[in-house]
Design a protein around this motif. Structure first.
Motif, mmCIF file in Angstrom:
data_model
loop_
_atom_site.group_PDB
_atom_site.id
_atom_site.type_symbol
_atom_site.label_atom_id
_atom_site.label_comp_id
_atom_site.label_asym_id
_atom_site.label_seq_id
_atom_site.Cartn_x
_atom_site.Cartn_y
_atom_site.Cartn_z
ATOM 1 N N GLU A 59 12.054 4.369 5.420
ATOM 2 C CA GLU A 59 11.039 4.025 4.277
ATOM 3 C C GLU A 59 9.932 3.116 5.370
ATOM 4 O O GLU A 59 9.953 2.145 6.141
ATOM 5 N N ARG B 147 12.434 -0.996 0.492
ATOM 6 C CA ARG B 147 11.010 -1.712 -1.017
ATOM 7 C C ARG B 147 11.652 -3.040 -1.592
ATOM 8 O O ARG B 147 11.409 -3.280 -2.032
ATOM 9 N N ASP C 73 1.973 -1.635 -6.542
ATOM 10 C CA ASP C 73 1.133 -0.944 -5.584
ATOM 11 C C ASP C 73 -0.186 -0.712 -5.558
ATOM 12 O O ASP C 73 -0.736 -1.165 -6.703
ATOM 13 N N GLN D 90 1.419 9.707 1.384
ATOM 14 C CA GLN D 90 1.664 8.911 -0.407
ATOM 15 C C GLN D 90 2.726 8.676 0.302
ATOM 16 O O GLN D 90 4.166 9.272 0.381
ATOM 17 N N ALA D 91 3.232 7.245 -0.232
ATOM 18 C CA ALA D 91 4.744 7.155 -0.251
ATOM 19 C C ALA D 91 5.684 7.531 -1.566
ATOM 20 O O ALA D 91 5.186 7.682 -2.604
ATOM 21 N N THR E 291 0.993 -1.453 -0.024
ATOM 22 C CA THR E 291 -0.277 -0.072 0.597
ATOM 23 C C THR E 291 0.996 1.143 0.290
ATOM 24 O O THR E 291 1.649 0.990 1.015
ATOM 25 N N THR E 292 0.800 1.542 -1.167
ATOM 26 C CA THR E 292 1.594 3.342 -1.291
ATOM 27 C C THR E 292 0.935 4.757 -0.841
ATOM 28 O O THR E 292 1.162 5.278 -0.995
ATOM 29 N N SER E 293 -0.669 4.788 -0.723
ATOM 30 C CA SER E 293 -1.668 5.790 -0.448
ATOM 31 C C SER E 293 -2.760 5.137 0.891
ATOM 32 O O SER E 293 -3.256 4.209 0.357
ATOM 33 N N GLY F 159 10.153 4.196 -3.730
ATOM 34 C CA GLY F 159 11.266 3.335 -3.539
ATOM 35 C C GLY F 159 12.874 3.530 -2.906
ATOM 36 O O GLY F 159 13.286 3.294 -3.796
#
Length: 446
Positions: free
Chosen positions: A404, A366, A383, A358-359, A192-194, A362
């Motif tokens: 991270e 990651r 993602d 919000q990631a 999950t990046t958001s 990477g």
């Protein structure tokens, strides 16, 4: 240890992991007001005991102002190795109507390779993921380990945010694993990046000093429930899109699947339309959503012929990652006041907000996680966004900009978190725990 040793150790630990999960699920650790606080404390004690058993030399409960204790543990890093923070939460959502559960919410039941019960997925599976990954190393960890398991994420989770801001050295790490997410489907790995942010408020409408007989006063007497319903209906247009000024639709650069896949995962009944416009990804990850999550009105079974003097609703707003939940809350409350008919008295209370996430691009952590998940699942992760919020994540990102943040877990879209018949698939739990343990091994070596 080799990757094969890790896989064997996690597989051997799974029977115990399932029993530990069932023991945790059997504790009704609902941290909402009105539920027994002793059960939440009992869950904290159980988590503390489990972390001691995982080989961590330092384990303790730490007080969080205005909240239930967090359970903290740590093990020092080998020379030159990075430190990883592991996060989950032991509190759960209320079970809701018992009649909607096929098995009792707090009597964990294993059916067809899955454990059913409130919190089995969200987020006691996250606790068990961490425990099982750590147990694979038998106390000889390849990285420094810090663990924080909070006790009030589901209700007013910002209290731990303040604690982290005031105690940064306690949770400082090179990489942070948040095991409170999941995959689009079982066996379909994702990071999950958001995250959407969240705001919630209770709106109260008052019209009369007391409830009145509907035969004697019905017609001219203003009904609080009718007024509240008009206000709530005005929040969406006929398509189901949010119509509050300032809460504009957004887009998400990713794929959440087709409408039909969403219908199946959400259990939408035949003939019932999805609401809103745009792609599924736009609607659940890129745009605002407003949901009425509760109403204080007389029940149908106890109804009498009366005009209501007061009515309340709990309104929840999901906020796109880049936007401010406090501003969204202000826009919604102003709009509700503007929609209030007949000069009714409107008040707002019990406010809760949590920021989105919000990631960034990477880095080495990651990359190590991608390799670990590919080995554990047999396919590369993708993602994804998540429509729900995790209040602590934005604080961690702001407090430790060089760390991270890695968000994944054993939940899936069909896990029915926050709903009756919540469940986690045991084999998915094994794969996720394996991926986490493989990540710790590889990240430590790098």
């Amino acid at each position: 240890m080799t990757p094969g040793d890790i896989e064997d150790a996690v597989a051997a630990a799974m029977p115990r992991a399932v029993e530990d999960l069932k023991a945790l699920v059997s504790i009704p650790s609902v941290a909402f007001p009105g539920h027994p606080e002793e059960e939440v404390h009992r869950a904290a004690a159980a988590v503390e005991s489990l972390l001691r058993d995982a080989g961590l030399p330092t384990v303790r409960q730490i007080p969080v102002a205005g909240s239930f204790p967090a359970v903290y543990a740590e093990a020092p890093a080998p020379p030159g190795a990075p430190t990883v923070l592991l996060y989950a939460h032991y509190d759960v959502q209320p079970p809701g109507d018992p009649a909607l559960w096929d098995t009792p919410a707090f009597e964990p039941t294993e059916i067809d390779g899955a454990v059913y019960g409130r919190g089995a997925a969200d987020d006691k599976s996250g606790i068990i993921t961490h425990l099982t990954a750590l147990r694979a190393f038998d106390g000889r960890f390849p990285v420094g380990v810090r663990v924080i398991i909070e006790g009030q994420e589901e209700y007013a989770g910002e209290r731990l945010e303040r604690f982290v801001e005031e105690n940064p050295d306690l949770v400082r790490a090179d990489a942070i694993i948040v095991a409170d997410c999941g995959n689009p489907a079982v066996g379909d790995p994702a990071v999950t990046t958001s995250l959407r942010g969240m705001a919630a408020v209770t709106v109260e409408v008052r019209t009369l000093k007391d409830a009145l007989h509907s035969g004697s006063f019905g017609g001219p007497a203003p009904d609080a429930l009718s007024a509240l319903m008009r206000m709530l209906v005005a929040l969406h247009d006929d398509n189901g899109d949010v119509r509050v000024p300032g809460l504009e639709k957004g887009v998400f650069d990713g794929d959440a699947g087709t409408d039909e896949e969403f219908r199946q995962g959400a259990g939408v009944l035949d003939g019932v339309s999805l609401v809103g416009t745009g792609s599924i990804a736009d609607r659940i990850w890129g745009s605002y959503a407003i949901t009425v999550t509760g109403l204080d009105v007389p029940t149908v079974s106890g109804a009498v012929n009366a005009i209501q003097a007061v009515a309340r609703a709990r309104v929840t707003i999901r906020v796109p990652a880049a936007n401010d939940p406090k501003t969204a809350l202000s826009d919604v409350t102003a709009y509700l006041e503007a929609q209030a008919p007949w000069g009714v008295h409107v008040t707002f209370s019990d406010v809760s907000v949590g920021s989105g996430f919000q990631a960034p691009a990477g880095g080495p952590a990651r990359a190590a996680l991608d390799r670990a998940m590919t080995r554990a699942f047999g396919r590369e992760p993708r993602d994804v966004g998540q429509g729900g919020g995790i209040p602590l994540v934005a604080t961690l990102q702001r407090q430790f900009p060089e760390a991270e943040l890695l968000l994944f877990g054993a939940e899936d879209e069909a896990a029915r978190i926050h709903a009756p018949n919540e469940r986690v698939v045991i084999d998915e739990l094994r794969r996720v725990a394996t991926a986490e343990a493989l990540f710790l091994l590889e990240y430590g070596a790098s």
